[in-house]
Design a protein around this motif. Structure first.
Motif, PDB file in Angstrom:
ATOM      1  N   UNK A  29      -0.163  -3.000  -0.152  1.00 48.21           N
ATOM      2  CA  UNK A  29       0.147  -1.975   0.841  1.00 48.21           C
ATOM      3  C   UNK A  29      -0.776  -2.154   2.043  1.00 48.21           C
ATOM      4  N   UNK A  30      -0.437  -1.502   3.135  1.00 47.91           N
ATOM      5  CA  UNK A  30      -1.261  -1.583   4.348  1.00 47.91           C
ATOM      6  C   UNK A  30      -2.671  -1.070   4.062  1.00 47.91           C
ATOM      7  N   UNK A  31      -2.782   0.014   3.271  1.00 49.08           N
ATOM      8  CA  UNK A  31      -4.107   0.549   2.927  1.00 49.08           C
ATOM      9  C   UNK A  31      -4.914  -0.448   2.116  1.00 49.08           C
ATOM     10  N   UNK A  32      -4.263  -1.115   1.152  1.00 48.06           N
ATOM     11  CA  UNK A  32      -4.964  -2.114   0.332  1.00 48.06           C
ATOM     12  C   UNK A  32      -5.438  -3.289   1.189  1.00 48.06           C
ATOM     13  N   UNK A  33      -4.597  -3.718   2.135  1.00 50.57           N
ATOM     14  CA  UNK A  33      -4.990  -4.832   3.012  1.00 50.57           C
ATOM     15  C   UNK A  33      -6.175  -4.444   3.891  1.00 50.57           C
ATOM     16  N   UNK A  37      -9.878  -6.107   3.931  1.00 48.55           N
ATOM     17  CA  UNK A  37     -10.456  -6.647   5.168  1.00 48.55           C
ATOM     18  C   UNK A  37     -11.827  -6.039   5.437  1.00 48.55           C
ATOM     19  N   UNK A  38     -11.982  -4.727   5.228  1.00 49.58           N
ATOM     20  CA  UNK A  38     -13.290  -4.079   5.416  1.00 49.58           C
ATOM     21  C   UNK A  38     -14.308  -4.629   4.421  1.00 49.58           C
ATOM     22  N   UNK A  42     -17.677  -6.594   5.406  1.00 52.52           N
ATOM     23  CA  UNK A  42     -18.976  -6.106   4.934  1.00 52.52           C
ATOM     24  C   UNK A  42     -19.795  -7.221   4.306  1.00 52.52           C
ATOM     25  N   UNK A  43     -19.127  -8.161   3.664  1.00 50.27           N
ATOM     26  CA  UNK A  43     -19.850  -9.268   3.044  1.00 50.27           C
ATOM     27  C   UNK A  43     -20.454 -10.198   4.081  1.00 50.27           C
TER      28      UNK A  43
END
Length: 118
Positions: A29-33, A37-38, A42-43
């Motif tokens: 889903x867009x939220x999962x993507x 990405x965040x 962060x890494x």
């Protein structure tokens, strides 16, 4: 020669596996993507805090840690900090003072302890 039942069953198995693979690798889903990405971003950056730092931050939400303890979820410059020992009377949006104790393995989040409610 394979009969229609065997071919039909094979087709169903192939569709189920294909559907699972699509969802697993492409069908997020867009939220999962955005979350992934965040996490990836962060890494690639240094945490905005160091171990021992004392910070003031607002509680965003509460989560249950795998140990069964209730932890506050806070953010400092978008960096996630899980806070231990938060009093039961604290609510989301309350501002608290915390001390950074440790980072997770990838330095993408930190653990802190509650010092006081501001």
């Amino acid at each position: 020669m394979l009969g229609p039942a065997v071919l039909g069953g094979s087709a169903i198995v192939a569709l189920v596996i294909g559907s699972w693979l699509f969802k697993r690798f492409r069908g997020r889903s867009a939220d999962e993507r955005r979350s992934w990405e965040r996490h990836t971003d962060a890494q690639e950056r240094d945490p905005p805090v160091d171990i021992g730092d004392v910070e003031e931050t607002a509680i965003r939400e509460f989560s249950d840690h795998h140990s069964g303890e209730r932890r506050a979820v806070c953010k400092i410059e978008g960096f996630v900090v899980f806070v231990e020992d938060v009093p039961d009377d604290c609510d989301p949006t309350d501002v608290i003072r915390i001390k950074i104790l440790s980072f997770n393995r990838g330095h993408t989040s930190a653990t802190a302890t509650h010092l006081e409610t501001v």
